[in-house]
Motif scaffolding. Structure first.
Motif, mmCIF file in Angstrom:
data_model
loop_
_atom_site.group_PDB
_atom_site.id
_atom_site.type_symbol
_atom_site.label_atom_id
_atom_site.label_comp_id
_atom_site.label_asym_id
_atom_site.label_seq_id
_atom_site.Cartn_x
_atom_site.Cartn_y
_atom_site.Cartn_z
ATOM 1 N N THR A 51 54.621 89.255 -7.679
ATOM 2 C CA THR A 51 54.418 90.399 -8.558
ATOM 3 C C THR A 51 53.200 91.112 -8.108
ATOM 4 N N TYR A 103 55.358 90.279 -17.955
ATOM 5 C CA TYR A 103 55.533 91.501 -18.358
ATOM 6 C C TYR A 103 56.173 91.665 -19.484
ATOM 7 N N THR A 111 59.863 104.709 -17.158
ATOM 8 C CA THR A 111 58.947 104.066 -16.098
ATOM 9 C C THR A 111 59.459 102.950 -15.515
ATOM 10 N N GLU A 113 59.214 101.391 -12.862
ATOM 11 C CA GLU A 113 58.339 100.402 -12.201
ATOM 12 C C GLU A 113 57.959 99.198 -13.509
ATOM 13 N N HIS A 114 57.660 99.754 -14.728
ATOM 14 C CA HIS A 114 57.599 98.766 -15.733
ATOM 15 C C HIS A 114 58.936 97.673 -15.949
ATOM 16 N N GLU A 115 60.238 98.657 -15.827
ATOM 17 C CA GLU A 115 61.373 97.682 -15.948
ATOM 18 C C GLU A 115 61.510 96.748 -14.825
ATOM 19 N N GLU A 116 61.206 97.056 -13.834
ATOM 20 C CA GLU A 116 61.186 96.189 -12.555
ATOM 21 C C GLU A 116 60.286 94.850 -12.635
ATOM 22 N N ALA A 117 59.088 95.293 -13.124
ATOM 23 C CA ALA A 117 58.140 94.299 -13.571
ATOM 24 C C ALA A 117 58.605 93.307 -14.422
ATOM 25 N N LYS A 120 60.830 90.678 -13.434
ATOM 26 C CA LYS A 120 60.396 89.594 -12.381
ATOM 27 C C LYS A 120 59.827 88.554 -13.136
#
Length: 178
Positions: A51, A103, A111, A113-117, A120
């Motif tokens: 990450t 996260y 957002t 990118e926040h869901e992707e983080a 992880k």
């Protein structure tokens, strides 16, 4: 007594449910747990590399071959000093780098990118965790997020005459005072 009614069967059922039904957890061998630091170093490093690779690389330039050890020690020291939730919420600072250690689920889907983080995060279950260097006491189940323990469970079985009071007593008697 019916088959499958022992604590070990209940543990296996929980592990199977989390790893195969929920599908967000993976099993970790108890031997990977560092009793001195009270974390799973390989999980912390895997999460950070996955990450925050640029931050990891910057720390590797400074620490060299000791980068993994230094990061894990810093995380463990921060947990001892600031407590687990504080470290999970705010991360840790290490030689000019702020490392996130979890996260949280975004409040909305605006957002990506926040869901992707969030996806992880490394959720792990460890069964029969020997947590002390001083004795061989074990906790039935421990749940980890990115190598940091967040939930412990001592299982009891009413069919064998035990209940939650037995679990509480065991936690109190088995704890490892420092």
């Amino acid at each position: 007594m019916a088959t499958g009614t022992k604590e070990i069967h209940f543990e296996a059922h929980i592990e199977n449910y989390l790893t195969n039904t929920v599908n967000e957890y993976h099993s970790i061998a108890p031997a990977l747990y560092d009793k001195g630091l009270c974390v799973i170093p390989s999980e912390i490093i895997a999460f950070i590399k996955d990450t925050q690779s640029k931050k990891y690389e910057e720390l590797a330039k400074q620490y060299g071959a000791l980068v993994d050890i230094k990061i894990v020690e810093n995380v463990a020291n921060n947990i001892t000093k600031n407590k687990t939730l504080e470290v999970l919420r705010n991360g840790v600072k290490d030689r000019g780098q702020k490392l996130d250690l979890a996260y949280f689920k975004p409040a909305n889907n605006k957002t990506p990118e926040h869901e992707e983080a969030y996806a992880k995060n490394r959720l792990a279950i460890v069964r029969q965790l020997k947590y002390s260097k001083r004795n061989n006491n074990e906790i039935d189940i421990v749940l980890f997020i990115n190598g940091i323990p967040v939930v412990t469970a001592e299982l009891k079985n009413a069919l064998t005459g035990q209940n939650h009071y037995n679990a509480i007593k065991q936690f109190m008697q088995d704890r490892d005072p420092k």
